[in-house]
Write a protein that holds these residues in place. Structure first.
Motif, PDB file in Angstrom:
ATOM      1  N   UNK A  19       4.425 -40.241  -3.441  1.00 26.03           N
ATOM      2  CA  UNK A  19       3.048 -40.328  -3.657  1.00 26.03           C
ATOM      3  C   UNK A  19       2.534 -40.765  -2.275  1.00 26.03           C
ATOM      4  N   UNK A  20       1.565 -40.048  -2.094  1.00 24.26           N
ATOM      5  CA  UNK A  20       0.709 -40.657  -0.901  1.00 24.26           C
ATOM      6  C   UNK A  20      -0.633 -41.107  -1.320  1.00 24.26           C
ATOM      7  N   UNK A  21      -1.223 -41.839  -0.427  1.00 27.70           N
ATOM      8  CA  UNK A  21      -2.374 -42.530  -0.632  1.00 27.70           C
ATOM      9  C   UNK A  21      -3.378 -42.540   0.748  1.00 27.70           C
ATOM     10  N   UNK A  22      -4.438 -41.988   0.383  1.00 30.08           N
ATOM     11  CA  UNK A  22      -5.575 -42.036   1.379  1.00 30.08           C
ATOM     12  C   UNK A  22      -6.694 -43.047   0.829  1.00 30.08           C
ATOM     13  N   UNK A  23      -6.784 -44.013   2.011  1.00 34.24           N
ATOM     14  CA  UNK A  23      -7.627 -44.999   1.934  1.00 34.24           C
ATOM     15  C   UNK A  23      -8.930 -44.763   2.827  1.00 34.24           C
ATOM     16  N   UNK A  24      -9.983 -44.874   2.017  1.00 35.89           N
ATOM     17  CA  UNK A  24     -11.220 -44.220   2.894  1.00 35.89           C
ATOM     18  C   UNK A  24     -12.060 -45.815   3.426  1.00 35.89           C
ATOM     19  N   UNK A  25     -12.197 -45.905   4.514  1.00 36.48           N
ATOM     20  CA  UNK A  25     -12.971 -47.152   4.963  1.00 36.48           C
ATOM     21  C   UNK A  25     -14.415 -46.751   5.155  1.00 36.48           C
ATOM     22  N   UNK A  26     -15.463 -47.410   4.516  1.00 36.73           N
ATOM     23  CA  UNK A  26     -16.703 -46.891   5.024  1.00 36.73           C
ATOM     24  C   UNK A  26     -17.468 -46.464   3.724  1.00 36.73           C
ATOM     25  N   UNK A  27     -18.571 -46.382   3.777  1.00 37.37           N
ATOM     26  CA  UNK A  27     -19.251 -45.920   2.489  1.00 37.37           C
ATOM     27  C   UNK A  27     -19.134 -44.488   2.117  1.00 37.37           C
TER      28      UNK A  27
END
Length: 125
Positions: A19-27
């Protein structure tokens, strides 16, 4: 400008799951589309899956349909990629990025992306 952090990669036996996770930083907007891409050594980057965070509409490349599931993560700014029944040909560095509607539909990028570090996935056996 959005920044992306991918995690969850590793070494897995053929038939296994990651299971991969993508963390998005920013609005990000509620209807931001997030695509997962991968690049194997010596090959071009290719689109794997995409999700519209507004309506959860998803798109998959044919080779992963029925095996991979892209979904919104447990927190607002994350998108996950559940990979099941994995195959050696899934071995690649995996990346996520925000994409346009057309890029999401086609799983092909047409605009320059600010790629993260990626997460390495290796499938053996």
């Amino acid at each position: 400008q959005l920044k992306f952090e991918e995690s969850g990669g590793g070494l897995v036996q053929s038939g296994g799951s990651l299971r991969l996770s993508c963390r998005i930083n920013g609005f990000i907007f509620s209807n931001t589309r997030i695509g997962w891409f991968r690049q194997a050594p010596g090959k071009e980057r290719e689109g794997v899956a995409c999700i519209n965070r507004d309506d959860d509409n998803t798109v998959y490349r044919d080779s992963v349909k029925g095996r991979f599931i892209v979904s919104r993560g447990n927190t607002k700014n994350t998108v996950d990629l559940q990979m099941n029944r994995m195959k050696p040909e899934d071995t690649a560095e995996y990346y996520c990025a925000d994409v346009s509607a057309a890029e999401c539909t086609s799983l092909k990028t047409t605009w320059p992306k600010s790629w993260g570090q990626g997460t390495q996935v290796s499938v053996w056996g």
